[in-house]
Design an enzyme around this catalytic site. Structure first.
Site, short mmCIF file in Angstrom:
data_model
loop_
_atom_site.label_atom_id
_atom_site.label_comp_id
_atom_site.label_asym_id
_atom_site.label_seq_id
_atom_site.Cartn_x
_atom_site.Cartn_y
_atom_site.Cartn_z
N GLU A 69 0.80 -1.22 0.00
CA GLU A 69 0.00 0.00 0.00
C GLU A 69 0.84 1.27 0.00
O GLU A 69 0.43 2.30 -0.51
CB GLU A 69 -0.91 -0.03 1.24
CG GLU A 69 -1.88 1.13 1.31
CD GLU A 69 -2.72 1.10 2.57
OE1 GLU A 69 -3.55 2.00 2.74
OE2 GLU A 69 -2.54 0.18 3.38
N LYS A 70 2.06 1.21 0.57
CA LYS A 70 2.85 2.44 0.72
C LYS A 70 3.74 2.73 -0.48
O LYS A 70 4.52 3.66 -0.45
CB LYS A 70 3.69 2.34 1.99
CG LYS A 70 2.84 2.30 3.26
CD LYS A 70 3.70 2.26 4.50
CE LYS A 70 2.85 2.24 5.76
NZ LYS A 70 3.67 2.18 6.99
N PRO A 72 4.93 4.29 -3.95
CA PRO A 72 4.58 5.58 -4.53
C PRO A 72 3.46 5.46 -5.56
O PRO A 72 2.60 6.32 -5.63
CB PRO A 72 5.89 6.04 -5.19
CG PRO A 72 6.96 5.30 -4.47
CD PRO A 72 6.36 3.99 -4.08
N ASN A 73 3.47 4.40 -6.35
CA ASN A 73 2.42 4.18 -7.34
C ASN A 73 1.81 2.80 -7.06
O ASN A 73 2.49 1.80 -7.18
CB ASN A 73 3.01 4.21 -8.75
CG ASN A 73 3.82 5.47 -8.99
OD1 ASN A 73 3.40 6.57 -8.69
ND2 ASN A 73 5.03 5.29 -9.52
N VAL A 74 0.55 2.79 -6.68
CA VAL A 74 -0.09 1.56 -6.24
C VAL A 74 -0.92 0.99 -7.37
O VAL A 74 -1.58 1.71 -8.11
CB VAL A 74 -0.98 1.83 -5.01
CG1 VAL A 74 -1.61 0.54 -4.50
CG2 VAL A 74 -0.17 2.49 -3.90
N ASP A 183 12.79 0.36 -16.17
CA ASP A 183 12.97 -0.55 -15.04
C ASP A 183 12.44 -1.95 -15.35
O ASP A 183 11.58 -2.48 -14.64
CB ASP A 183 12.27 0.02 -13.80
CG ASP A 183 12.84 -0.57 -12.51
OD1 ASP A 183 13.88 -1.24 -12.59
OD2 ASP A 183 12.24 -0.37 -11.44
#
Length: 491
Positions: A69-70, A72-74, A183
């Site tokens: 959940e934490k 940066p992009n979920v 990436d």
């Protein structure tokens, strides 16, 4: 293996990969691409409300990104109103400040359609919100199957297939002018319904406004990226080389360490012990040679995607075996083999009387916290009227007076003082009993928004979709309901 490895070390340092000519696409591959394009909708711009509805308000239960959940992009799992399952990537608010740039990028990526990609279906750009909507891949990531396997290690034939399909995906993107991929790693490769590997389309767009494209440890990034901070097509080939090492070793080995092992002629240390006896010296040698070429320090010395495809095609094994068999995955997911419960059978048969009996017996036991809220508000006259509407609706529902039940449940819902998923579920069935399937489907969807993991909501969606003659979507909802019910029974 000694003489084979001596030959390897000689060619790793001074030979280049020569493509065996362009491999003409077979009619089967061309047909597969055509089918993929025709089956998918054209790129669509969604509203934030549509995506909130699809994810039950971006519920934590729907988060599927590996980093949690934490991040940066979920990434969320979602379901559109047409029952298509999607993956929705929600960027943080500092990303993509230029809405026009975001839309242009998304539209360009959204034009790609290929069976080797988890294709981009749409986006959302409202206010500060930036979201991407892609095909949902149900069988997780390469990282999960390669590094964190629970049942069996990935077979050699499947690892070779992953490498080929990934090379084919990059070749397609390059042919369409999208050679940059940001990436590239084992988390970017996902597996579809048939357990075929696909490349996530999310990496075709940069991750953030500052252009930082490598979120992994710097030990795995291309040398030129460390010098310039920029990604080039050759950088993607370097990352492809690290993925070949992952497939060979079953671990995430820093390229510098892997190259040291290669120079020391220590192929055994580089190879996953789980693969013993599954491949020949020649096959291992060729894969290490490909990885070595991709990991060359000078970008211009690395191969391009087309030459990778040419080199990987002859290595393929067990080509007639479907991917789901090689992976040990039941085709169609867990629900395909799961027997239907009485409620599932009732939905499949459209036995509304049986569904009514199950809902009646279930009562309000799944309305968490509702009872406490009701008792707290009992003293207000407005709440008393609302409760009376619900009670009268329940009496009518029990006696199968469904038009009356709809009226009273509507009064309860419209009052807006309390929210009850069970009331929506009961009104949904009442609409079905009254031959109003569209209204029934809307209430079933609203039930899921309120209670995202409640299996009753998905079962009612299935029943409404069967009533609307939308068979494929109904089957999807039925499978999802079966999975949710199974999870509930386990816990």
């Amino acid at each position: 293996m000694g003489c084979e490895f001596s030959r390897l070390c000689a060619c790793c340092c001074c030979c280049s990969i020569e493509p065996n000519g362009v491999i003409a696409k077979s009619h089967d591959v061309e047909k597969e691409e055509a089918d993929e394009a025709s089956d998918l909708p054209s790129f669509h711009e969604f509203s934030i409300e549509q995506l909130k509805m699809a994810t039950s308000g971006f519920a934590v239960e729907n988060i599927v990104s590996e980093h949690g959940e934490k991040a940066p992009n979920v990434v969320y799992k979602g379901k559109l109103q047409n029952q298509r399952q999607v993956a929705i990537k929600r960027f943080n608010r500092s990303a993509w400040p230029d809405s026009r740039q975001f839309l242009d990028e998304a539209r360009a990526v959204g034009q790609l359609r290929n069976p080797r990609l988890a294709n981009l279906l749409g986006c959302c750009c409202e206010g500060d919100e930036r979201l991407l909507v892609a095909e949902f891949m149900p069988h997780e990531t390469l990282a999960k199957h390669l590094f964190h396997w629970e049942t069996q290690p990935m077979k050699w034939a499947m690892r070779l297939r992953v490498a080929l399909y990934l090379a084919e995906a990059l070749e397609y993107c390059t042919s369409k002018g999208r050679a940059l991929y940001h990436d590239l790693n084992a988390y970017r490769i996902v597996f579809d319904d048939d357990a075929n590997p696909r490349l996530s389309c999310f990496g075709l767009m940069k991750n953030s406004r500052d252009g930082k494209s490598y979120s992994t440890n710097l030990a795995f990034t291309p040398p030129e990226y460390l010098r310039t901070g920029r990604v080039t097509p050759e950088s993607v080939m370097y990352s492809f080389g690290t993925l070949l090492l992952d497939l060979l070793s079953g671990k995430h080995i820093p390229p510098s360490h892997a190259l040291d092992l290669i120079r020391d002629r220590n192929l055994e240390m580089l190879t996953d012990s789980c693969l013993e006896g599954q491949f020949s010296n020649d096959e291992g040698t060729e894969l290490v040679r490909l990885a070595s070429r991709c990991l060359q320090y000078e970008p211009r010395e690395r191969p391009n995607p087309k030459s990778l495809v040419s080199a990987l095609v002859p290595l393929q094994k067990e080509t007639e075996q479907p991917s789901h068999l090689l992976m040990g995955i039941t085709q169609g997911g867990a629900a395909a083999a799961m027997p239907l419960t009485p409620l599932g059978e009732a939905c499949l048969r459209m036995d509304l009387t049986a569904i009514h009996e199950i809902l009646e017996n279930l009562a309000y036991k799944d309305d968490e916290g509702a009872t406490a809220e009701l008792s707290f508000h009992m003293w207000t006259s407005q709440m008393q009227d609302t409760l009376n509407s619900k009670k009268k609706g329940d009496v009518a529902f029990r006696h199968k007076e469904f038009k009356t039940a709809i009226d009273y449940y509507t009064q309860f819902i419209d009052a807006g003082t309390m929210i009850s998923p069970t009331v929506y579920a009961r009104r949904s069935l009442s609409y079905l009993m009254s031959d109003m399937p569209d209204e029934a489907l809307n209430d079933a969807i609203q039930t899921q928004v309120i209670s995202p993991i409640w299996h009753i909501a998905s079962y009612l969606q299935a029943a409404a979709l069967f009533a609307l003659k939308r068979e494929n979507e109904a089957q999807i909802a039925l499978k999802e309901a079966s999975v949710l019910e199974e999870k509930k029974n386990i816990t």
